[in-house]
Design an enzyme around this catalytic site. Structure first.
Site, PDB file in Angstrom:
ATOM      1  N   SER A  99       0.864  -1.178   0.000  1.00  0.00           N
ATOM      2  CA  SER A  99       0.000   0.000   0.000  1.00  0.00           C
ATOM      3  C   SER A  99       0.898   1.225   0.000  1.00  0.00           C
ATOM      4  CB  SER A  99      -0.886   0.007   1.251  1.00  0.00           C
ATOM      5  OG  SER A  99      -1.521   1.258   1.444  1.00  0.00           O
ATOM      6  N   TYR A 114      -2.810  -1.049  10.340  1.00  0.00           N
ATOM      7  CA  TYR A 114      -2.672  -1.210   8.893  1.00  0.00           C
ATOM      8  C   TYR A 114      -1.323  -0.675   8.419  1.00  0.00           C
ATOM      9  CZ  TYR A 114      -4.118  -1.109   3.960  1.00  0.00           C
ATOM     10  OH  TYR A 114      -4.208  -1.314   2.598  1.00  0.00           O
TER      11      TYR A 114
END
Length: 257
Positions: free
Chosen positions: A139, A152
């Protein structure tokens, strides 16, 4: 050459786009993820229409023994494993001081530890063939942080470290290991976090889309799942055999600054 491909978290979103791209090449594909059984079977049969074989495996990415069975089942069914794409991921948005402990553990397990477990099982199979391609879907949050996403961000930063370490270990065995760092893609994962982000920031959901998500990307456009899939195909190609131990950003310029 028909290859055997395992894509975790591939019953929707980016993972499904990646599985679709490999199926379109008539590769043998093992999909994985949660969802309605009838819908998953419809996905499986539609992917198989391209010419390859498609198998669904329901491994829970928090359970190492099920992950090991996912990899061994793929190898037993198709005679080996050529490509592994670690895509499974979840999200929770909350300040650190109120971040639920069970959500932290679950995000680390699914977004980081599951990739270790799949790779641990897959690497001996790839070494035996002196060939393999591993792509970890990271990401933009593997490179930069955002508030309220501690688990995350931590997991995705960890994915880059795991990617680099594995690439060094496998450099002389014909196996490449790389990471893709997408910006915001309007997947079910992103859509589900919009209400929580709105609450955490005191915004409307429309403001979250324009002032948080798209504001991060200078192009002011969401990345398409199919674009991530195309990049995955490249990283698993023969042309990318010297690309290993790195990350490739596809984030509309988010991390350029």
């Amino acid at each position: 050459m028909t290859r055997t491909v395992v894509v975790t978290g591939s019953t929707s979103g980016i993972g499904l786009a990646i599985a679709t791209a490999f199926a379109a090449r008539a590769d043998n594909v093992v999909i994985n993820g949660f969802g309605d059984s009838a819908e998953i079977e419809a996905i499986r049969t539609s992917l198989e229409a391209a010419g390859g074989k498609v198998l669904y495996h329901p491994a829970d990415m928090t359970r190492p023994e099920e992950i090991a069975d996912l990899i061994s089942t793929a190898a037993d069914r198709f005679g080996g494993l050529d490509v592994l794409v670690n895509n499974a991921g979840i999200q929770h948005v909350s300040p650190i001081e109120t971040f639920p402990l069970d959500q932290w553990d679950r995000i680390i397990a699914i977004n980081l530890s599951s990739a270790f477990h799949t790779m641990r099982a897959a690497i001996p199979l790839m070494k035996a063939k002196s060939y393999g391609r591993i792509v970890n879907i990271a990401s933009a949050h593997a490179l930069v942080a955002s508030p309220f996403k501690s688990a995350y961000v931590a997991a995705k930063h960890g994915i880059l470290g795991l990617t680099k370490t594995a690439a060094l270990e496998l450099a002389e065995f014909g196996v490449t290991v790389n990471a893709i760092c997408p910006g915001y893609v309007m997947t079910p994962l992103v859509a589900r976090q919009i209400p929580d982000t709105a609450k955490a920031r005191g915004m409307t959901e429309a403001q979250v889309k324009t002032d948080v998500l798209l504001k991060a990307q200078p192009t002011r456009e969401f990345v398409k799942a199919e674009e991530v899939a195309a990049l995955t195909l490249y990283l698993t190609s023969d042309e990318a055999r010297q690309v290993t131990g790195t990350h490739v950003s596809i984030d509309g310029g988010w991390t350029a600054a």
